[in-house]
Design an enzyme around this catalytic site. Sequence first.
Site, PDB file in Angstrom:
ATOM      1  N   ARG A   1     -31.527 -11.806  -8.466  1.00  0.00           N
ATOM      2  CA  ARG A   1     -31.642 -13.244  -8.768  1.00  0.00           C
ATOM      3  C   ARG A   1     -32.966 -13.730  -8.175  1.00  0.00           C
ATOM      4  O   ARG A   1     -33.021 -14.160  -7.022  1.00  0.00           O
ATOM      5  CB  ARG A   1     -30.478 -14.015  -8.150  1.00  0.00           C
ATOM      6  CG  ARG A   1     -29.132 -13.796  -8.843  1.00  0.00           C
ATOM      7  CD  ARG A   1     -28.055 -14.652  -8.177  1.00  0.00           C
ATOM      8  NE  ARG A   1     -26.887 -14.833  -9.002  1.00  0.00           N
ATOM      9  CZ  ARG A   1     -25.733 -14.173  -8.836  1.00  0.00           C
ATOM     10  NH1 ARG A   1     -25.619 -13.275  -7.881  1.00  0.00           N
ATOM     11  NH2 ARG A   1     -24.699 -14.420  -9.625  1.00  0.00           N
TER      12      ARG A   1
ATOM     13  N   ARG B   1     -34.073 -10.647 -12.903  1.00  0.00           N
ATOM     14  CA  ARG B   1     -33.875 -11.813 -13.775  1.00  0.00           C
ATOM     15  C   ARG B   1     -35.001 -12.790 -13.495  1.00  0.00           C
ATOM     16  O   ARG B   1     -35.298 -13.073 -12.326  1.00  0.00           O
ATOM     17  CB  ARG B   1     -32.528 -12.464 -13.475  1.00  0.00           C
ATOM     18  CG  ARG B   1     -32.359 -13.750 -14.263  1.00  0.00           C
ATOM     19  CD  ARG B   1     -30.989 -14.308 -14.155  1.00  0.00           C
ATOM     20  NE  ARG B   1     -30.760 -14.973 -12.881  1.00  0.00           N
ATOM     21  CZ  ARG B   1     -29.588 -15.463 -12.511  1.00  0.00           C
ATOM     22  NH1 ARG B   1     -28.542 -15.325 -13.301  1.00  0.00           N
ATOM     23  NH2 ARG B   1     -29.445 -16.062 -11.359  1.00  0.00           N
TER      24      ARG B   1
ATOM     25  N   GLU C   1     -24.930 -15.971 -21.418  1.00  0.00           N
ATOM     26  CA  GLU C   1     -24.165 -16.865 -20.539  1.00  0.00           C
ATOM     27  C   GLU C   1     -23.970 -18.241 -21.151  1.00  0.00           C
ATOM     28  O   GLU C   1     -23.500 -19.157 -20.489  1.00  0.00           O
ATOM     29  CB  GLU C   1     -24.788 -16.936 -19.136  1.00  0.00           C
ATOM     30  CG  GLU C   1     -26.257 -17.235 -19.110  1.00  0.00           C
ATOM     31  CD  GLU C   1     -26.851 -17.182 -17.700  1.00  0.00           C
ATOM     32  OE1 GLU C   1     -26.103 -17.120 -16.717  1.00  0.00           O
ATOM     33  OE2 GLU C   1     -28.081 -17.237 -17.601  1.00  0.00           O
TER      34      GLU C   1
ATOM     35  N   ASN D   1     -20.156 -16.230 -15.089  1.00  0.00           N
ATOM     36  CA  ASN D   1     -19.999 -17.471 -14.305  1.00  0.00           C
ATOM     37  C   ASN D   1     -20.371 -18.673 -15.175  1.00  0.00           C
ATOM     38  O   ASN D   1     -19.621 -19.646 -15.291  1.00  0.00           O
ATOM     39  CB  ASN D   1     -20.884 -17.461 -13.054  1.00  0.00           C
ATOM     40  CG  ASN D   1     -20.690 -16.214 -12.222  1.00  0.00           C
ATOM     41  OD1 ASN D   1     -19.649 -15.588 -12.289  1.00  0.00           O
ATOM     42  ND2 ASN D   1     -21.695 -15.846 -11.452  1.00  0.00           N
ATOM     43  N   ASP D   2     -21.554 -18.582 -15.777  1.00  0.00           N
ATOM     44  CA  ASP D   2     -21.968 -19.688 -16.635  1.00  0.00           C
ATOM     45  C   ASP D   2     -21.256 -19.647 -17.983  1.00  0.00           C
ATOM     46  O   ASP D   2     -20.934 -20.694 -18.546  1.00  0.00           O
ATOM     47  CB  ASP D   2     -23.489 -19.671 -16.837  1.00  0.00           C
ATOM     48  CG  ASP D   2     -24.199 -20.313 -15.657  1.00  0.00           C
ATOM     49  OD1 ASP D   2     -23.755 -21.390 -15.231  1.00  0.00           O
ATOM     50  OD2 ASP D   2     -25.172 -19.732 -15.153  1.00  0.00           O
TER      51      ASP D   2
ATOM     52  N   ARG E   1     -18.695 -25.344 -12.781  1.00  0.00           N
ATOM     53  CA  ARG E   1     -18.364 -24.272 -11.832  1.00  0.00           C
ATOM     54  C   ARG E   1     -18.512 -24.707 -10.377  1.00  0.00           C
ATOM     55  O   ARG E   1     -18.050 -24.035  -9.467  1.00  0.00           O
ATOM     56  CB  ARG E   1     -19.217 -23.027 -12.117  1.00  0.00           C
ATOM     57  CG  ARG E   1     -20.690 -23.206 -11.857  1.00  0.00           C
ATOM     58  CD  ARG E   1     -21.513 -22.051 -12.419  1.00  0.00           C
ATOM     59  NE  ARG E   1     -21.920 -21.095 -11.398  1.00  0.00           N
ATOM     60  CZ  ARG E   1     -22.813 -20.129 -11.585  1.00  0.00           C
ATOM     61  NH1 ARG E   1     -23.385 -19.966 -12.760  1.00  0.00           N
ATOM     62  NH2 ARG E   1     -23.140 -19.319 -10.626  1.00  0.00           N
TER      63      ARG E   1
HETATM   64  C1  PEP Z   1     -23.677 -15.904 -14.282  1.00  0.00           C
HETATM   65  O1  PEP Z   1     -23.877 -17.030 -14.732  1.00  0.00           O
HETATM   66  O2  PEP Z   1     -22.625 -15.254 -14.462  1.00  0.00           O
HETATM   67  C2  PEP Z   1     -24.713 -15.227 -13.471  1.00  0.00           C
HETATM   68  C3  PEP Z   1     -24.618 -13.963 -13.123  1.00  0.00           C
HETATM   69  O3  PEP Z   1     -25.762 -15.983 -13.055  1.00  0.00           O
HETATM   70  P1  PEP Z   1     -25.669 -17.057 -11.846  1.00  0.00           P
HETATM   71  O4  PEP Z   1     -24.335 -16.891 -11.187  1.00  0.00           O
HETATM   72  O5  PEP Z   1     -26.809 -16.755 -10.955  1.00  0.00           O
HETATM   73  O6  PEP Z   1     -25.817 -18.342 -12.607  1.00  0.00           O
HETATM   74 MG    MG Z   2     -25.862 -17.884 -14.696  1.00  0.00          MG
END
Ligand code: PEP
Ligand code: MG
Length: 536
Positions: free
Chosen positions: A291, A327, A425, A448-449, A459
């Site tokens: 990240r 990323r 995402e 996650n997103d 979230r």
């Molecule tokens: C996600 O969105 O699942 C992801 C891996 O990126 P981040 O949690 O950094 O937004």
């Molecule tokens: Mg993300």
Amino acid sequence: MFEGVGKPVFSGIAIGPARTWRQEQAPLPEPSGDAAAERQAFEAACETARAQLTGLYETACRELGEEQAMILEVQLLMLDDQDFLESVQARLEAGEGAARAAKATGEEFSEAFAALDDPYMKARAADVRDVSQRLVNILCGGRQEFSLPEPCILLAEDLTPSETVQLPRDKILAFVTRQGSANSHIAILARTMNIPSLVQARDLPDVEDGCPMIVDGFAGRYYLEPDGQTLSAMIRKAEEAAERRRRLEAYRGVPTVSRSGRRIKLLANIGSPDDVDAALAQDAEGVGLLRSEFLYLGRSDFPTEEELYEAYCQAARKLGDRPLVIRTLDIGADKQADYFHLPAEENPALGCRGIRLCLCREDIFRPQMRAIYRAAALRPLSAMFPMIASVEEVRRAKAFCQKIRQELADEGVPFGEVELGVMIETPAAALISAELAKEVQFFSVGTNDLTQYTLALDRQNAALEEFLDTHHPAVLALVRMTVENAHAQGIWAGICGELGADPTLTELFLEMGCDELSVSPGRVLELRAKICESEV
Ligand code: PEP
Ligand code: MG
């Protein structure tokens, strides 16, 4: 027995005596009435603080890694902050002594930071408090020193960065703090140290040193003067956890293949090159998500191309020939840095973030891509773009990469091959994944997103937890669709969101044909065991 709760930031069981972090503070001297002399004393204290912080910075670099040491750099910068110095000066002119002026200014600035909404800026309140406390200690002739005679569970209101750096790590079994957050320094330290810890234990009473205590980092509970029944239950829980860890050791160095022969790559998610050590210690097969925005946080200006290049080379060297997926910057929404001076947005999660920001700001995108292509001269690398929602965005990002390659070639700067991919995402990206698969070499699903945007569920908002179905069929259908469309086009697809580490879904992901799971380093062995024992 007293039983309390806190927010767990690292799991595990700790049993031992409690000890409260205390800072000895000499009484503040009365003002001398001589503003010039007080000013001189203040300036001399700043010099001493600078020297102390520089020494601490070097210790922290050696023992905790550069990323953690950066917090001390932030404090060094505060010693030169004009607003801070002017506020102290105004107090000195009003007749306050140097120590009182430093203390009052520190409190005022720290309260102002604490009142901000941005969690990163909020966490800076501790830095201001820390640096002004250091000045006060110098001016009072007091010293910041803390020793622990025996291993203990450390209790505190909160711990500042330089306090944490000075802690005798081998004597700490767990942390419990009344304040703090998942972003706070103490939480980061607990994860680095692999010890159970709780933050936001708001009801933690004043505890006498030596009081028997248990911290349950699995359940987010602590017990003071535990009764016999609780103690034996916790000893059993600790033994079970140790036994689980011992069993998992059998999966170190073992290929990640299910009983029916399905091979899946098990990589780690990290935030900085320093974290590669943890990833390798947990036997990750490489890094599936670096990240990169964490290289931008905790500082007062953009990292230069050289700094990014060095960071990527460092991670690449440590990983040898194991995969490394960087990323590109995913700043915005929950991850903000004030020097970006981004306009306030009504809905930042739907705002100018991720790839959108990079496409609008070539001055930010250029150093990243140059650093990545240059680091790829060492060995092949992968890069992926976050928050993609259209084919057009991918084409623009790729065209930019082509421009960077041309620039480097024209300048005669060495560069190497970079495998390009996108994060899936947004629901849009999953739904058009058949088209996106023609543009890139891999997909990494950010669940996650993807969950947040599919379920229209923030979230960050803990109050919505009752509505959060992490196994929502819509999200799982989008993951399946993404993997199928990737394979139809002959590219690979992995998962780097938290769902990838959910062992109850591992068999489903195997059955879908996921090629890769990228998870927190601490989850690697557990998931390898799950995959190796699976019949799918
Ligand atoms: C996600 O969105 O699942 C992801 C891996 O990126 P981040 O949690 O950094 O937004
Ligand atoms: Mg993300």
